[in-house]
Design a protein around this motif. Structure first.
Motif, PDB file in Angstrom:
ATOM      1  N   GLU A   1      31.841  50.246  42.852  1.00 40.46           N
ATOM      2  CA  GLU A   1      30.720  49.301  42.963  1.00 40.46           C
ATOM      3  C   GLU A   1      31.162  48.025  43.670  1.00 40.46           C
ATOM      4  N   LEU A   2      32.348  47.542  43.343  1.00 39.08           N
ATOM      5  CA  LEU A   2      32.861  46.355  44.036  1.00 39.08           C
ATOM      6  C   LEU A   2      33.201  46.663  45.488  1.00 39.08           C
ATOM      7  N   ALA A   3      33.834  47.799  45.724  1.00 41.34           N
ATOM      8  CA  ALA A   3      34.272  48.157  47.074  1.00 41.34           C
ATOM      9  C   ALA A   3      33.096  48.408  48.002  1.00 41.34           C
ATOM     10  N   GLY A   4      31.966  48.818  47.465  1.00 39.46           N
ATOM     11  CA  GLY A   4      30.813  49.163  48.292  1.00 39.46           C
ATOM     12  C   GLY A   4      29.710  48.143  48.266  1.00 39.46           C
ATOM     13  N   ALA A   5      30.006  46.916  47.845  1.00 34.94           N
ATOM     14  CA  ALA A   5      28.968  45.892  47.723  1.00 34.94           C
ATOM     15  C   ALA A   5      28.533  45.376  49.090  1.00 34.94           C
ATOM     16  N   LEU A   6      27.284  44.935  49.167  1.00 32.28           N
ATOM     17  CA  LEU A   6      26.786  44.226  50.340  1.00 32.28           C
ATOM     18  C   LEU A   6      26.772  42.749  49.976  1.00 32.28           C
ATOM     19  N   LEU A   7      27.678  41.990  50.573  1.00 31.42           N
ATOM     20  CA  LEU A   7      27.872  40.592  50.203  1.00 31.42           C
ATOM     21  C   LEU A   7      27.086  39.669  51.133  1.00 31.42           C
ATOM     22  N   ASP A   8      26.668  38.540  50.583  1.00 30.38           N
ATOM     23  CA  ASP A   8      25.846  37.570  51.296  1.00 30.38           C
ATOM     24  C   ASP A   8      26.758  36.582  52.019  1.00 30.38           C
ATOM     25  N   LEU A   9      26.783  36.639  53.341  1.00 30.11           N
ATOM     26  CA  LEU A   9      27.653  35.762  54.106  1.00 30.11           C
ATOM     27  C   LEU A   9      27.141  34.321  54.161  1.00 30.11           C
ATOM     28  N   ASP A  10      25.883  34.111  53.907  1.00 27.78           N
ATOM     29  CA  ASP A  10      25.307  32.769  53.984  1.00 27.78           C
ATOM     30  C   ASP A  10      25.392  32.086  52.621  1.00 27.78           C
ATOM     31  N   GLY A  11      26.616  31.652  52.269  1.00 28.76           N
ATOM     32  CA  GLY A  11      26.809  30.905  51.035  1.00 28.76           C
ATOM     33  C   GLY A  11      27.036  31.742  49.802  1.00 28.76           C
ATOM     34  N   GLY A  12      27.070  33.051  49.938  1.00 29.47           N
ATOM     35  CA  GLY A  12      27.215  33.903  48.763  1.00 29.47           C
ATOM     36  C   GLY A  12      28.663  34.027  48.312  1.00 29.47           C
ATOM     37  N   THR A  13      28.843  34.624  47.128  1.00 31.56           N
ATOM     38  CA  THR A  13      30.179  34.864  46.592  1.00 31.56           C
ATOM     39  C   THR A  13      30.835  36.007  47.355  1.00 31.56           C
ATOM     40  N   LEU A  14      32.036  35.753  47.863  1.00 31.18           N
ATOM     41  CA  LEU A  14      32.720  36.727  48.714  1.00 31.18           C
ATOM     42  C   LEU A  14      34.010  37.250  48.101  1.00 31.18           C
ATOM     43  N   VAL A  15      34.320  36.822  46.870  1.00 29.89           N
ATOM     44  CA  VAL A  15      35.518  37.276  46.157  1.00 29.89           C
ATOM     45  C   VAL A  15      35.120  37.587  44.726  1.00 29.89           C
ATOM     46  N   ARG A  16      35.522  38.775  44.250  1.00 26.43           N
ATOM     47  CA  ARG A  16      35.205  39.153  42.865  1.00 26.43           C
ATOM     48  C   ARG A  16      36.430  39.786  42.225  1.00 26.43           C
ATOM     49  N   SER A  17      36.670  39.409  40.979  1.00 26.90           N
ATOM     50  CA  SER A  17      37.796  39.951  40.206  1.00 26.90           C
ATOM     51  C   SER A  17      37.241  40.636  38.966  1.00 26.90           C
ATOM     52  N   ARG A  18      37.752  41.822  38.680  1.00 27.30           N
ATOM     53  CA  ARG A  18      37.269  42.601  37.532  1.00 27.30           C
ATOM     54  C   ARG A  18      38.459  43.258  36.843  1.00 27.30           C
ATOM     55  N   LEU A  19      38.557  43.100  35.536  1.00 25.44           N
ATOM     56  CA  LEU A  19      39.594  43.745  34.732  1.00 25.44           C
ATOM     57  C   LEU A  19      38.917  44.734  33.804  1.00 25.44           C
ATOM     58  N   ILE A  20      39.294  45.997  33.943  1.00 28.21           N
ATOM     59  CA  ILE A  20      38.641  47.089  33.207  1.00 28.21           C
ATOM     60  C   ILE A  20      39.632  47.634  32.186  1.00 28.21           C
ATOM     61  N   ARG A  21      39.218  47.664  30.925  1.00 22.38           N
ATOM     62  CA  ARG A  21      40.064  48.195  29.856  1.00 22.38           C
ATOM     63  C   ARG A  21      39.705  49.653  29.597  1.00 22.38           C
ATOM     64  N   LEU A  22      40.672  50.553  29.863  1.00 18.80           N
ATOM     65  CA  LEU A  22      40.466  51.974  29.598  1.00 18.80           C
ATOM     66  C   LEU A  22      40.951  52.352  28.210  1.00 18.80           C
ATOM     67  N   GLY A  23      41.899  51.598  27.674  1.00 26.41           N
ATOM     68  CA  GLY A  23      42.463  51.886  26.355  1.00 26.41           C
ATOM     69  C   GLY A  23      43.588  50.912  26.080  1.00 26.41           C
ATOM     70  N   ALA A  24      44.247  51.113  24.954  1.00 22.37           N
ATOM     71  CA  ALA A  24      45.393  50.267  24.627  1.00 22.37           C
ATOM     72  C   ALA A  24      46.460  50.405  25.713  1.00 22.37           C
ATOM     73  N   ASP A  25      46.927  49.283  26.232  1.00 27.54           N
ATOM     74  CA  ASP A  25      47.970  49.260  27.268  1.00 27.54           C
ATOM     75  C   ASP A  25      47.571  50.063  28.505  1.00 27.54           C
ATOM     76  N   ASP A  26      46.303  50.017  28.839  1.00 28.28           N
ATOM     77  CA  ASP A  26      45.803  50.759  29.995  1.00 28.28           C
ATOM     78  C   ASP A  26      44.630  49.996  30.593  1.00 28.28           C
TER      79      ASP A  26
END
Length: 447
Positions: free
Chosen positions: A121-146
């Motif tokens: 979803e992040l890799a395929g986003a259509l981002l707004d070049l006219d003042g929009g957010t162009l950097v996104r960080s996401r941390l996904i928890r799959l399990g303990a220590d993962d």
């Protein structure tokens, strides 16, 4: 596959601006990328994605703090754009961190599949070049220590080398290791490049060398639309370690590089399919020709157009020799921004295809194990969309050679793409033992 040029060959060093400014011009490289992002319609933006799976105990507050510090360190991660009467300009926000979205999928039936969807979803986003957010960080928890950390940055703000810098820096920040200040920010480089953008002998060489090059006209399965689209899929192939070693040995015997041999295989297949003896293939170069840029984050990567000369019925060995000369000549002049090259050549306007070349080739070297201090591995993602007709990526690792052919699904069927990829792979396997075979074959007609 860039080459480094001594600083004194490139002129004066890039100065830091006297005081941080809120805006800056686009670099010449950004101007070209801006054109590509706005001239063709699409459903996704060109995005540089870091996606790594961290399989060890992770101090989540410390890690998200490291990401915030990463954005304070590199002005490119705090940059948006504004469009005024004179066109776009960079807008650099004051240091203030970058928030990391945290998502827990550990309770899902298939946490890994859920994580892949979130990364895609992040890799395929259509981002707004006219003042929009162009950097996104996401941390996904799959399990303990993962966990999976995904950082998505618009290509106007970063390139592949930038991704490596960001991974090294976030690891050091997470571990609490001191980091020297980057010599420059990207806005410094943009201002310097614009101020020093004089025409020179290298630009004149490109203009003369590429004058009159025809577009590559491959047989298509579907009608070419009047405006190029970005729809894409990919075909993946692997050559084993023995075939990769044979390729390396063959390259050495011809005083060439594996890149040149792979390029010869690609050009041969394109020539046989198109029946053309003259066309260009594009390849990216790192573009970090100044010492100050080595640890900076931004769009430094450039493109060069490699013109294939297949006149006079060459064999594969002769074509390799010609392409070797072409690659060396092009790399020696890689500092000229590709947008300036296009403007100088001034090809006929055609929105149905990209300018000067319609196929891109890149050779990457695989590196093991992420970054020191964090036990992570690359986390696979869906293929990004493409503007060119075909994009061939090769990865040389210790166990062989991986090939990925991305193709425009509005032009080619999956069967055609698989056939193209198989032909390239077969030539890579057979060329070392039979480099005398003609490119076109007996009686072939070509232009």
């Amino acid at each position: 596959m860039g080459v480094q040029t001594p600083l004194d060959e490139m002129g004066s060093a890039v100065p830091r601006r006297p005081a941080p400014a809120a805006t800056a011009p686009l670099s010449l490289l950004q101007r070209r990328m801006w054109h590509l992002c706005t001239a063709y319609p699409g459903t996704a933006s060109p995005i540089v994605v870091i996606a790594n799976r961290i399989t060890e105990p992770l101090d989540v507050p410390a890690f998200t703090a490291a990401v915030r510090a990463l954005a304070d360190r590199h002005d490119a991660l705090r940059t948006t754009f504004t469009i005024g009467a004179d066109g776009p300009r960079q807008v650099i926000a004051a240091p203030g961190g970058l928030d990391t979205e945290q998502v827990d999928v550990s309770g899902q039936d298939d946490p890994e599949a859920s994580a892949r969807e979130l990364v895609a979803e992040l890799a395929g986003a259509l981002l707004d070049l006219d003042g929009g957010t162009l950097v996104r960080s996401r941390l996904i928890r799959l399990g303990a220590d993962d966990h999976v950390w995904c950082l998505a940055v618009h290509h106007l703000l970063a390139d592949g080398e930038s991704a490596m810098v960001l991974q090294r820096d976030v690891t050091a920040l997470y571990r609490g290791e001191p980091l020297p200040e980057p010599p420059i920010g990207y806005a410094d480089f943009a201002a310097w490049q614009c101020a020093n953008a004089d025409s020179d002998a290298d630009l004149r060489w490109w203009a003369g060398h590429l004058a009159g090059v025809p577009p590559l006209d491959l047989p298509l399965d579907l009608p070419r639309p009047p405006v190029k689209t970005t729809r894409a899929d990919q075909v993946d192939l692997r050559l084993d370690a023995a075939a990769a070693a044979a390729l390396d040995a063959f390259a050495r015997s011809r005083r060439a590089t594996p890149f040149m041999v792979l390029l010869t295989a690609l050009v041969t297949v394109l020539a046989r399919r198109s029946r053309q003896a003259d066309f260009c293939v594009g390849t990216p170069v790192a573009g970090r020709l100044l010492e100050e840029t080595e640890e900076a984050v931004g769009l430094f990567s450039n493109m060069i157009a490699l013109r294939a000369d297949l006149s006079g019925e060459p064999g594969l060995g002769e074509l390799l020799a010609r392409l070797r000369t072409e690659v060396i000549s092009g790399l020696a002049r890689q500092g000229v921004p590709f947008g300036q090259v296009v403007a100088a050549v001034d090809p006929p306007e055609d929105r149905s295809r990209t300018q000067l070349f319609q196929v891109i080739f890149s050779l990457h070297t695989q590196t093991a194990g992420g970054a020191p201090g964090l036990r992570w591995q690359p986390f696979g993602q869906a293929a990004p969309q493409i503007l060119h007709d075909l994009v061939l990526d090769a990865w040389r690792g210790p166990d062989g050679l991986d090939l990925t052919l991305r193709y425009d699904t509005g032009l080619f069927t999956a069967d055609t793409a698989r056939g193209l990829a198989a032909e390239i792979a077969e030539l890579v396997r057979t060329m070392p033992a039979d480099d005398g075979q003609p490119v076109f074959g007996a009686g072939a007609r070509h232009g």
